[in-house]
Write a protein that holds these residues in place. Structure first.
Motif, PDB file in Angstrom:
ATOM      1  N   PRO A  26       0.810  -1.223   0.000  1.00 60.48           N
ATOM      2  CA  PRO A  26       0.000   0.000   0.000  1.00 60.48           C
ATOM      3  C   PRO A  26       0.845   1.276   0.000  1.00 60.48           C
ATOM      4  O   PRO A  26       0.520   2.236  -0.691  1.00 60.48           O
ATOM      5  CB  PRO A  26      -0.834  -0.114   1.273  1.00 60.48           C
ATOM      6  CG  PRO A  26      -0.890  -1.571   1.573  1.00 60.48           C
ATOM      7  CD  PRO A  26       0.434  -2.113   1.115  1.00 60.48           C
ATOM      8  N   LEU A  27       1.939   1.276   0.762  1.00 62.68           N
ATOM      9  CA  LEU A  27       2.786   2.469   0.795  1.00 62.68           C
ATOM     10  C   LEU A  27       3.486   2.668  -0.550  1.00 62.68           C
ATOM     11  O   LEU A  27       3.595   3.801  -1.039  1.00 62.68           O
ATOM     12  CB  LEU A  27       3.797   2.379   1.938  1.00 62.68           C
ATOM     13  CG  LEU A  27       4.650   3.621   2.179  1.00 62.68           C
ATOM     14  CD1 LEU A  27       3.793   4.868   2.406  1.00 62.68           C
ATOM     15  CD2 LEU A  27       5.585   3.392   3.368  1.00 62.68           C
ATOM     16  N   ASP A  38       2.342   1.865  -3.442  1.00 60.53           N
ATOM     17  CA  ASP A  38       1.323   2.399  -4.357  1.00 60.53           C
ATOM     18  C   ASP A  38       0.992   3.858  -4.043  1.00 60.53           C
ATOM     19  O   ASP A  38       0.864   4.683  -4.958  1.00 60.53           O
ATOM     20  CB  ASP A  38       0.046   1.560  -4.287  1.00 60.53           C
ATOM     21  CG  ASP A  38       0.201   0.204  -4.944  1.00 60.53           C
ATOM     22  OD1 ASP A  38       1.133   0.014  -5.765  1.00 60.53           O
ATOM     23  OD2 ASP A  38      -0.614  -0.688  -4.630  1.00 60.53           O
ATOM     24  N   GLU A  39       0.866   4.171  -2.773  1.00 67.65           N
ATOM     25  CA  GLU A  39       0.536   5.547  -2.365  1.00 67.65           C
ATOM     26  C   GLU A  39       1.621   6.520  -2.828  1.00 67.65           C
ATOM     27  O   GLU A  39       1.326   7.575  -3.398  1.00 67.65           O
ATOM     28  CB  GLU A  39       0.386   5.605  -0.851  1.00 67.65           C
ATOM     29  CG  GLU A  39       0.151   6.991  -0.292  1.00 67.65           C
ATOM     30  CD  GLU A  39       0.163   7.011   1.228  1.00 67.65           C
ATOM     31  OE1 GLU A  39       0.500   8.071   1.775  1.00 67.65           O
ATOM     32  OE2 GLU A  39      -0.149   5.989   1.866  1.00 67.65           O
ATOM     33  N   ASP A  54       1.817   6.843  -6.617  1.00 66.07           N
ATOM     34  CA  ASP A  54       0.710   7.668  -7.089  1.00 66.07           C
ATOM     35  C   ASP A  54       1.049   9.154  -6.981  1.00 66.07           C
ATOM     36  O   ASP A  54       0.714   9.950  -7.861  1.00 66.07           O
ATOM     37  CB  ASP A  54      -0.563   7.339  -6.310  1.00 66.07           C
ATOM     38  CG  ASP A  54      -1.782   8.011  -6.900  1.00 66.07           C
ATOM     39  OD1 ASP A  54      -2.101   7.749  -8.075  1.00 66.07           O
ATOM     40  OD2 ASP A  54      -2.416   8.830  -6.184  1.00 66.07           O
ATOM     41  N   ASP A 107       5.290  -0.510  -8.682  1.00 64.47           N
ATOM     42  CA  ASP A 107       4.168  -0.376  -7.756  1.00 64.47           C
ATOM     43  C   ASP A 107       4.198  -1.517  -6.742  1.00 64.47           C
ATOM     44  O   ASP A 107       5.111  -2.355  -6.748  1.00 64.47           O
ATOM     45  CB  ASP A 107       2.840  -0.299  -8.516  1.00 64.47           C
ATOM     46  CG  ASP A 107       2.530  -1.533  -9.352  1.00 64.47           C
ATOM     47  OD1 ASP A 107       3.104  -2.627  -9.088  1.00 64.47           O
ATOM     48  OD2 ASP A 107       1.695  -1.413 -10.270  1.00 64.47           O
ATOM     49  N   GLU A 146       4.491  14.679   0.335  1.00 68.73           N
ATOM     50  CA  GLU A 146       3.697  13.793   1.184  1.00 68.73           C
ATOM     51  C   GLU A 146       2.978  14.572   2.287  1.00 68.73           C
ATOM     52  O   GLU A 146       3.424  15.639   2.700  1.00 68.73           O
ATOM     53  CB  GLU A 146       4.607  12.735   1.818  1.00 68.73           C
ATOM     54  CG  GLU A 146       5.283  11.856   0.779  1.00 68.73           C
ATOM     55  CD  GLU A 146       6.348  10.950   1.368  1.00 68.73           C
ATOM     56  OE1 GLU A 146       6.292  10.647   2.573  1.00 68.73           O
ATOM     57  OE2 GLU A 146       7.239  10.547   0.608  1.00 68.73           O
ATOM     58  N   ASP A 147       1.889  14.001   2.751  1.00 70.84           N
ATOM     59  CA  ASP A 147       1.114  14.561   3.864  1.00 70.84           C
ATOM     60  C   ASP A 147       0.835  16.040   3.625  1.00 70.84           C
ATOM     61  O   ASP A 147       0.414  16.405   2.549  1.00 70.84           O
ATOM     62  CB  ASP A 147       1.831  14.302   5.195  1.00 70.84           C
ATOM     63  CG  ASP A 147       2.049  12.819   5.437  1.00 70.84           C
ATOM     64  OD1 ASP A 147       1.054  12.068   5.368  1.00 70.84           O
ATOM     65  OD2 ASP A 147       3.202  12.406   5.658  1.00 70.84           O
TER      66      ASP A 147
END
Length: 169
Positions: free
Chosen positions: A47-48, A50-51, A54, A89, A121-122
Motif C-alpha cells: 500500500p505504501l 502504491d501511495e 501515485d 508499484d 507527502e502529507d
C-alpha cells in the motif's frame, strides 16, 4: 497505516518488465545507454509503495529520502546525479523511469522546508516530514534488528520522471 497494523509486502519486482521499460526509454534516449538503472519501489509495503508512486505519477512528489545505511544493508550503492531507477508499484510492476537530478547527504534533522515540500507527502511541512520519516525509519530499522540513531545520515534525492512520455516532467 499505523505501525501496529500488518503491512502487506511488496510483490517481487518484475525484472523482465522493468528491463523492457528501460529499453523503451533507451530507444527514445540512447544518450543514457551508459547507465544501468536500479529497480525498486517506494516504502516497505504494497500500500505504501502504491501511495507514494501515485504521488509521483500525479505530480507533487519529486523528491525522496533514504537512510544512507539502507543502501549498505541492501548491498547497493547510493544514487548519483544523473542515475536512473525504475519505480515499481506494490504489485512489483514497473511504472516509471526516474532520474536523480540533485543529491545531498546529511543528518535527518537537516531536512529543510523546500525538500519536505518537494517530497509531496502529507501536508508537505518539515515538521510532518520529520515525524513521518522518523516513524518509518524506526520501523524499518527495527525490522533489520537495529535501532534508529537520529544522527544517521540521509540521502536527500530530488528526481524527475523521464519515462513514459505521458508521465515525464
Amino acid at each position: 497505516m499505523t505501525s501496529t497494523q500488518p503491512r502487506p509486502p511488496v510483490a517481487p519486482l518484475d525484472e523482465p518488465a522493468a528491463a523492457a521499460l528501460w529499453q523503451d526509454y533507451l530507444a527514445a534516449h540512447p544518450e543514457h545507454a551508459w547507465d544501468t538503472p536500479t529497480v525498486e519501489h517506494f516504502g516497505d509495503s504494497a500500500p505504501l509503495a502504491d501511495e507514494l508512486l501515485d504521488l509521483v505519477l500525479h505530480g507533487p512528489k519529486r523528491a525522496t529520502a533514504t537512510l544512507l545505511a539502507d543502501f549498505a544493508a541492501e548491498g547497493e550503492l547510493p544514487p548519483r546525479i544523473g542515475s536512473h531507477w525504475v519505480a515499481c508499484d506494490g504489485a512489483g510492476r514497473p511504472r516509471v523511469v526516474l532520474r536523480s537530478v540533485e543529491l545531498r547527504v546529511g543528518p535527518v534533522h537537516s531536512v529543510d522546508d523546500a525538500f519536505a515540500w518537494d517530497e509531496g507527502e502529507d501536508d508537505r511541512t518539515r515538521a510532518t516530514w520529520l515525524e513521518q520519516h522518523l516513524t518509518y525509519w524506526r520501523r524499518t530499522c527495527a525490522a533489520r534488528g537495529v535501532e534508529l540513531d537520529e544522527s544517521v545520515e540521509v540521502v536527500f534525492e530530488r528526481l524527475r520522471v523521464v519515462w513514459p512520455p505521458e508521465h515525464a516532467d
